[in-house]
Design an enzyme around this catalytic site. Structure first.
Site, short mmCIF file in Angstrom:
data_model
loop_
_atom_site.label_atom_id
_atom_site.label_comp_id
_atom_site.label_asym_id
_atom_site.label_seq_id
_atom_site.Cartn_x
_atom_site.Cartn_y
_atom_site.Cartn_z
CG ASP A 256 -1.97 -0.98 1.24
OD1 ASP A 256 -2.17 -1.59 0.17
OD2 ASP A 256 -2.63 -1.17 2.27
CE LYS A 278 -6.94 -0.29 -1.03
NZ LYS A 278 -7.59 -1.47 -0.52
CG MET A 391 -9.26 5.67 6.63
SD MET A 391 -9.94 4.51 5.48
CE MET A 391 -10.66 3.29 6.56
N1 SAH Z 1 -4.91 -1.31 8.41
C1 SAH Z 1 -4.53 -0.02 8.92
C2 SAH Z 1 -5.60 1.03 8.71
C3 SAH Z 1 -5.85 1.35 7.28
S1 SAH Z 1 -7.01 2.65 7.11
C4 SAH Z 1 -4.19 -0.14 10.40
O1 SAH Z 1 -4.43 -1.17 10.99
O2 SAH Z 1 -3.64 0.82 10.94
C5 SAH Z 1 -5.99 4.05 6.95
C6 SAH Z 1 -6.12 4.94 8.16
O3 SAH Z 1 -5.35 4.42 9.23
C7 SAH Z 1 -5.58 6.33 7.97
O4 SAH Z 1 -6.52 7.18 7.31
C8 SAH Z 1 -5.35 6.77 9.38
O5 SAH Z 1 -6.55 7.12 10.03
C9 SAH Z 1 -4.86 5.48 10.00
N2 SAH Z 1 -3.39 5.41 10.00
C10 SAH Z 1 -2.62 4.49 9.45
N3 SAH Z 1 -1.32 4.71 9.68
C11 SAH Z 1 -1.27 5.83 10.42
C12 SAH Z 1 -0.22 6.59 11.01
N4 SAH Z 1 1.07 6.25 10.86
N5 SAH Z 1 -0.54 7.68 11.74
C13 SAH Z 1 -1.83 8.04 11.90
N6 SAH Z 1 -2.86 7.36 11.38
C14 SAH Z 1 -2.58 6.27 10.64
#
Ligand code: SAH
Length: 479
Positions: A256, A278, A391
């Protein structure tokens, strides 16, 4: 100072079968205890010669696992020994032990004394029956130990069961592959292939079935697999050992956009990296493309890593991907990752639950208006709980309005963590009533994670990561 002269190979490595054979350990302190602990695994008959012993050694004596000859060192103790370890901490006694063992042609190790020793104990990585032993011939034991730690990380624990399984089928494999060259290739394919992979998934019976089939097959078919790996939030230190190993073994990495460059840097140099990221707003076509790519590469026998930000099963469509793989008969494993809510909370100093403030945590996504409508706002607006919103940067005003509309206090604290765990992490704090405004003023961008609840108030005091200014600024403004 002893001077070390390197020679082509100054030591002859060997693995000794000590089961039932007498090994003498002279000394009863903590160093001796460590040596005895290692020897106990070999089934040796261990004799300890010492006036006193540690509590642990005494316990082993009590359990009749070792024999203790109480008293000062006496050369008679050497009589039927195959090996001797001198671990007394008294240079004079150690030298006597070495000397008298030498006369009897018994190999002796004097702890931390390469000159007096006639054998040395290597640093070991134990994946029994597989053993990796490292020696620096006494030149740099610390270096050998440091190397051991690195290999310990790289060598999967499934190697032990793999070696044991291959031991049982060794003759069958030799009979089916009489030529050394083909046998070698067969073994090397096993190491990378589905037998090892099934053992990692703790499926020994399936592994044995596949091994039997592979032995019987005239041409060993290439078996690709897909490993769904959680890459965590960005800090490469938050990868699991399984994730690191999968990255080390990958032929193809489908990642990703969210996966950090630091994490990708840890992958095998010649792995093919394909970004399938995405952006919000991008559509279903991309998911189909990801499915097609997984299928194509796995069917070609490649080891595919599907690398996702955070955890694959938390707002990561990991479920859909393995449903697809299962439907197409592709082998897969799942390696969990540290999800953004856990990482951002930790790196912002926010305990998600706390005896005094919150008894539950909700992980929700505020992806778009439609996803907001499906949430149970009445339940989410209750007090003494924590919401972690994924998100959500585009929908902060809606989140704020609905929570307050369903009764959550406008003074409930929040923390917005942008780029959590990364060098450019930013933390914006405030109260629910000013959420959208604060985010706009601070120009918060994705990826950002929102934490709302009583626990968020703790962030300014408990923060430890990054420069403190970002956390303290709003406090100063409030004062
Ligand atoms: N599978 C991922 C989430 C994917 S959805 C997980 O478990 O973390 C993507 C969202 O995850 C982003 O819009 C944000 O809200 C959050 N996110 C992912 N990485 C992040 C980071 N390093 N810092 C802050 N938010 C993060």
């Amino acid at each position: 100072m002893t001077h070390f002269t390197p020679t082509p190979m100054s030591l002859y490595p060997l693995f000794a079968d000590l089961a039932g054979r007498t090994v003498l350990v002279v000394g009863g302190g903590v160093v001796a205890e460590r040596k005895i602990a290692a020897l106990l695994k070999t089934g040796a008959f261990i004799r300890v010669g010492a006036p006193q012993v540690t509590g642990t050694i005494a316990a082993w004596v009590g359990e009749a696992r070792i024999d203790w000859q109480r008293g000062d060192y006496d050369p008679v103790l050497l009589d039927d020994a195959w090996l001797v370890i001198a671990a007394t901490g008294d240079a004079g006694i150690n030298a006597r032990v070495a000397d008298e063992a030498g006369r009897r042609r018994v190999l002796v190790n004097v702890v931390d004394d390469a000159v007096l020793s006639t054998f040395q104990v290597p640093a070991v990585i134990d994946r029994s029956p597989l053993l990796v032993a490292i020696s620096s011939a006494g030149a740099a034991p610390m270096l050998a130990r440091a190397l051991r730690e690195r290999l310990e990380i790289l060598l999967d624990h499934a190697l032990g069961p793999l070696a044991a399984l291959l031991g049982r089928y060794r003759n069958a494999i030799r009979a089916a592959r009489p030529r050394l060259e083909t046998r070698r290739r067969f073994y090397s394919e096993l190491l990378d292939g589905s037998v090892a992979s099934l053992l990692r998934a703790r499926r020994p019976r399936a592994a044995e079935r596949v091994l039997k089939a592979a032995i019987a097959a005239s041409t060993p078919g290439a078996h690709g697999e897909v490993v769904l790996v959680g890459a965590g939030p960005g800090d490469p230190g938050l990868l699991t050992l399984h994730a690191l190993r999968a990255l080390n073994e990958a032929d193809v990495i489908l990642h990703d956009r969210l996966v950090s460059a630091d994490v990708l840097d840890l992958a095998r140099r010649d792995a093919q990296r394909i970004e399938v990221g995405k952006r919000t707003g991008d559509h279903a076509g991309i998911q189909d493309l990801i499915h097609a790519l997984m299928l194509e590469h796995a069917r070609a026998g490649r080891r595919v890593v599907r690398l996702k930000g955070g955890d694959p099963f938390v707002f990561g469509r990991g479920g859909e991907e393995i449903e697809f793989l299962r439907a197409h008969g592709i082998a897969y494993r799942v390696v969990p990752g540290i999800t953004a809510a856990l990482a951002c909370a930790a790196y912002a100093g926010v305990p998600l639950t706390h005896r005094d403030h919150a008894q539950s945590v909700h992980l929700v996504t505020a992806h778009c208006k439609r996803s907001l409508d499906t949430l149970d706002w009445r339940a989410l607006a209750a007090e003494r709980q924590t919401l972690a919103v994924y998100m959500g940067v585009g929908e902060l005003a809606a989140v704020q309005d609905r929570l307050i509309g369903y009764g959550r206090g406008a003074d409930t604290p929040f923390v917005l963590v942008e780029n959590g765990s990364r060098p450019d992490q930013r933390v914006v704090t405030g109260t629910l009533g000013e959420l959208a405004g604060r985010a706009r003023d601070e120009a918060v961008h994705a990826p950002a994670l929102l934490i709302i609840g009583e626990v968020a108030a703790l962030a300014p005091q408990l923060a430890w990561f990054g420069e403190p200014a970002a956390v303290q600024a709003p406090l100063a403004a409030a004062a």
